[in-house]
Design a protein around this motif. Structure first.
Motif: not given
Length: 258
Positions: A43-46, A75, A77, A99, A101, A129, A131-132
């Motif tokens: 998760t939150d991997q760039t 998600s 970014m 998810t 969230d 990035e 998110g999942a």
């Protein structure tokens, strides 16, 4: 007629040079995503979409990355790239993604970068990035469209197939490996210390953080090692070529004096 050792050396030098140049070209010619593989539960991997300029005279002026629709990314970014303007397009899902969230109904389907230039002999990283990652698949296949200043568009959209030769314009593929085991973390996010061990001071790097930093350093070192290896190989080829030229020159002078 027998071939002299000098001529054989010169021929071997030319062949070695061609091999090094071919290896360098194949290593940098495609649009790829880095890293190219991560655990499924990351998760939150760039990630960076690395776009090399393959034209000797034209610059790359637009880059488009299309996200998959069969296994959508929940998600994403986009990081700003100096000199470039990004345009993000989203799409509404027919079936929401569930998810922790909440349900996700809109996802990124396309990102287009314009306004900048990738000049000949250079590349540019476009960072995103995630998110999942999508579930139910072991890979995420993106599509990349690279537009040059003369209007030519290179479409990196062909999905590589196992057991088949690599296509001419392979799409960037992110491989999803087996999910990493979840550690039992303490309330502050660090693994509980073994009995009898010294407590970890607030703000001090944990074993998990150190491991992540080490992994990132190893990846960077591997990339640097590849570049250094190609550079050293090029130097060796140059030295061999010089030596072959000197030997051929000497042989020519000897034949003339005789």
């Amino acid at each position: 007629m027998r071939t002299s050792p000098v001529i054989r050396l010169a021929a071997a030098t030319v062949l070695a040079g061609a091999t090094v140049l071919a290896a360098a070209a194949s290593a940098s010619a495609h649009v790829v995503v880095e890293p190219s593989s991560v655990p499924k539960n990351a998760t939150d991997q760039t990630f960076a979409f690395r776009v090399p300029n393959e034209d000797d005279t034209k610059s790359t002026v637009q880059v488009e990355i299309d996200f998959p629709t069969d296994h959508p990314v929940p998600s994403a970014m986009v990081a700003p790239v100096p000199g470039w303007t990004d345009k993000i397009t989203t799409t509404k899902l027919a079936t929401p993604i569930h998810t922790d969230d909440g349900d996700v109904t809109d996802v990124v389907s396309q990102v287009v970068w314009t306004g900048g230039q990738i000049t000949p002999g250079h590349y540019q990283d476009f960072t995103v990035e995630l998110g999942a990652l999508p579930e139910g698949t072991d890979k995420v296949v993106f599509k990349a469209l690279q537009t040059y200043s003369d209007g030519n568009v290179v479409r990196w959209i062909e999905e590589p197939q196992a057991g088949r030769p690599e296509p001419k314009n392979p799409a960037p593929v992110l491989h999803l490996t087996a999910a990493a085991a979840d550690d039992a973390d303490s309330a502050d996010g660090a693994s509980p210390a073994p009995a009898g061990s010294a407590p970890v001071a607030p703000g001090a790097p944990t074993a998990t953080a150190s491991a992540k930093a080490t992994t990132a350093a190893e990846k960077a070192s591997s990339s640097d090692s590849t570049a250094r290896g190609l550079g050293i190989a090029g130097i060796v080829v140059g030295v061999l070529g010089t030596a072959a030229g000197v030997l051929l020159g000497r042989r020519g002078r000897t034949g003339t004096s005789a």
